[in-house]
Every structure is written in structure tokens, then in C-alpha cells.
Design a protein around this motif. Structure first.
Motif, PDB file in Angstrom:
ATOM      1  N   MET A   1      -3.687 -21.049  -0.180  1.00 25.48           N
ATOM      2  CA  MET A   1      -3.530 -19.633  -0.326  1.00 25.48           C
ATOM      3  C   MET A   1      -3.904 -18.996   1.009  1.00 25.48           C
ATOM      4  O   MET A   1      -4.898 -19.324   1.612  1.00 25.48           O
TER       5      MET A   1
ATOM      6  N   ARG B   1      -1.464 -12.286  -0.579  1.00 24.53           N
ATOM      7  CA  ARG B   1      -1.722 -13.554  -1.236  1.00 24.53           C
ATOM      8  C   ARG B   1      -0.395 -14.222  -1.518  1.00 24.53           C
ATOM      9  O   ARG B   1       0.517 -13.599  -2.016  1.00 24.53           O
TER      10      ARG B   1
ATOM     11  N   GLY C   1       1.409 -17.419  -3.465  1.00 23.84           N
ATOM     12  CA  GLY C   1       1.229 -18.434  -4.499  1.00 23.84           C
ATOM     13  C   GLY C   1       1.462 -19.824  -3.945  1.00 23.84           C
ATOM     14  O   GLY C   1       2.318 -20.028  -3.098  1.00 23.84           O
ATOM     15  N   GLY C   2       0.685 -20.789  -4.398  1.00 30.78           N
ATOM     16  CA  GLY C   2       0.827 -22.159  -3.940  1.00 30.78           C
ATOM     17  C   GLY C   2       2.135 -22.785  -4.397  1.00 30.78           C
ATOM     18  O   GLY C   2       2.787 -22.297  -5.303  1.00 30.78           O
TER      19      GLY C   2
ATOM     20  N   GLU D   1       1.883  -9.761  -2.513  1.00 23.72           N
ATOM     21  CA  GLU D   1       1.818 -11.152  -2.955  1.00 23.72           C
ATOM     22  C   GLU D   1       3.243 -11.703  -3.062  1.00 23.72           C
ATOM     23  O   GLU D   1       4.190 -10.934  -3.210  1.00 23.72           O
TER      24      GLU D   1
ATOM     25  N   GLU E   1      -2.216 -20.550  -8.709  1.00 25.09           N
ATOM     26  CA  GLU E   1      -1.945 -19.556  -7.679  1.00 25.09           C
ATOM     27  C   GLU E   1      -0.846 -18.585  -8.096  1.00 25.09           C
ATOM     28  O   GLU E   1      -0.951 -17.377  -7.891  1.00 25.09           O
TER      29      GLU E   1
ATOM     30  N   ASN F   1      -1.099 -14.447  -9.069  1.00 23.05           N
ATOM     31  CA  ASN F   1      -0.238 -13.397  -8.516  1.00 23.05           C
ATOM     32  C   ASN F   1       0.398 -12.573  -9.631  1.00 23.05           C
ATOM     33  O   ASN F   1       0.424 -11.348  -9.573  1.00 23.05           O
TER      34      ASN F   1
END
Length: 192
Positions: free
Chosen positions: A1, A18, A20-21, A129, A153, A157
Motif C-alpha cells: 500500500m 491509498r 489497493g493491493g 484511492e 486492501e 478502499n
């Protein structure tokens, strides 16, 4: 992240980004019975009970892409309300960014996150995000949201209390025979 802070934001606000993975979404999902060489996107029908939501600036999208996008956006908002959060509002600036990035990924056979610093400035937002996904032809809107909700992740979000607006673009990549999804969220775009 990855987290970014926006320098010199008016009103003393601090900004962050941010992403997301990639986790389970990094690789193309192998869905049973979806192998094939068709270059057309699968047919998707919008439920007749729901009013049609037309996407601003979506002239280049096929009907199947638009249907997929609208259905995913609605499901994401249902997930948010189910968890006691407000719905995110469709925002043309945030959606334009999602649309541009999805088109870029499809046009260049890439799969990577965008530079969200650009979204911070373009939409004049203190916080943004992003979630992305690559899915096989047999994927459905519910499957996409389910995968995002099972990734910590991506789930963070989607269920963020910081965001108020969103944009989403899902494109069919005829070269790779996959759906490419780009979902962006922002906090009060145009508020700075």
C-alpha cells in the motif's frame, strides 16, 4: 500500500492516496468454461427493475462495458450501505480519470496502478484511492466485487469513510481477452 501526501493543500488539509493491493487480482482469474478466442465482450443485461444510469463521456464504451460498469458501481454502493456507510456519488472528474487509465491499460497491454498524484490535482481532491482488476471473459459484476471485498486492501478502499465520490471504468481488452477494471475514489473532489 502506497500513501502520498499532497503538499501545500489549501485550508491546511492533508492529503493522502491509498492504492489497493494486487493480491489475488494480480493474475488473470481462471474461470471454468471461459477459455475461448472470441474478441467480443460477453453480453450483459441490466436488470429491468433498475433505472438506466448513463455514464457521462462514455461514448467509446460498448454497451456490455457500460452495463458491467454500472452494475459494479451499484453493487459497491450496496456493500457500503450494508456496512453503515454512505453511498459514493458518481463524479465525472473521478470517472474521467478511471476511464482514461482503463483505456491506457487496454491500449498498451499493461496492468498497473496509475499515478494517483495526477488524480489528486486533476480533481482537486485532498484524498484518493484506487482499485484495479483483470478478469477473464466469464467474470460477472458480483464476482469482481466479491474478489475486491475478499482482499483486505481493496476492501479497505471500498469501505473507506474518507471518500465521498467515485468513478469506475471497465473495459474489454480484445488483445488479451480480459476485462480491465479501474475504480477510483475521492474525498470531496473540487473542494480545494
Amino acid at each position: 500500500m502506497v500513501t502520498f501526501r499532497r503538499p501545500l493543500v489549501r485550508r491546511g488539509a492533508r492529503a493522502g492516496v491509498r492504492i489497493g493491493g494486487l493480491l489475488a487480482l494480480a493474475a488473470t482469474l481462471a474461470l471454468s468454461g471461459t477459455a475461448g478466442t472470441s474478441t467480443t465482450a460477453p453480453e450483459l443485461r441490466q436488470p429491468a427493475a433498475q433505472p438506466a444510469l448513463r455514464l457521462a463521456g462514455a461514448a467509446a464504451m460498448t454497451q456490455a462495458e457500460e452495463d458491467f460498469t454500472v452494475r459494479v458501481f451499484r453493487i459497491v454502493n450496496r456493500k457500503r450501505t450494508h456496512h453503515g456507510l454512505r453511498r459514493v456519488r458518481w463524479n465525472t472528474c473521478v470517472n474521467g480519470f478511471s476511464d482514461h487509465w482503463a483505456g491506457f491499460l487496454v491500449g498498451n497491454d499493461l496492468y498497473q496502478h496509475s499515478d494517483l498524484q495526477r488524480l489528486l490535482y486533476r480533481c482537486d481532491s485532498p484524498y484518493v484511492e484506487e482499485n484495479i482488476a483483470k478478469l477473464d471473459k466469464g467474470a460477472t459484476p458480483r464476482l469482481l466485487v466479491r474478489l475486491w471485498m475478499h482482499s483486505p486492501e481493496h476492501r479497505a478502499n471500498i469501505l473507506s469513510t474518507k471518500v465521498t465520490a467515485g468513478g469506475l471504468c471497465i473495459r474489454w481488452d480484445t488483445n488479451r481477452h480480459v476485462w480491465i477494471a479501474v475504480q477510483n475514489f475521492a474525498k470531496r473532489p473540487g473542494s480545494l
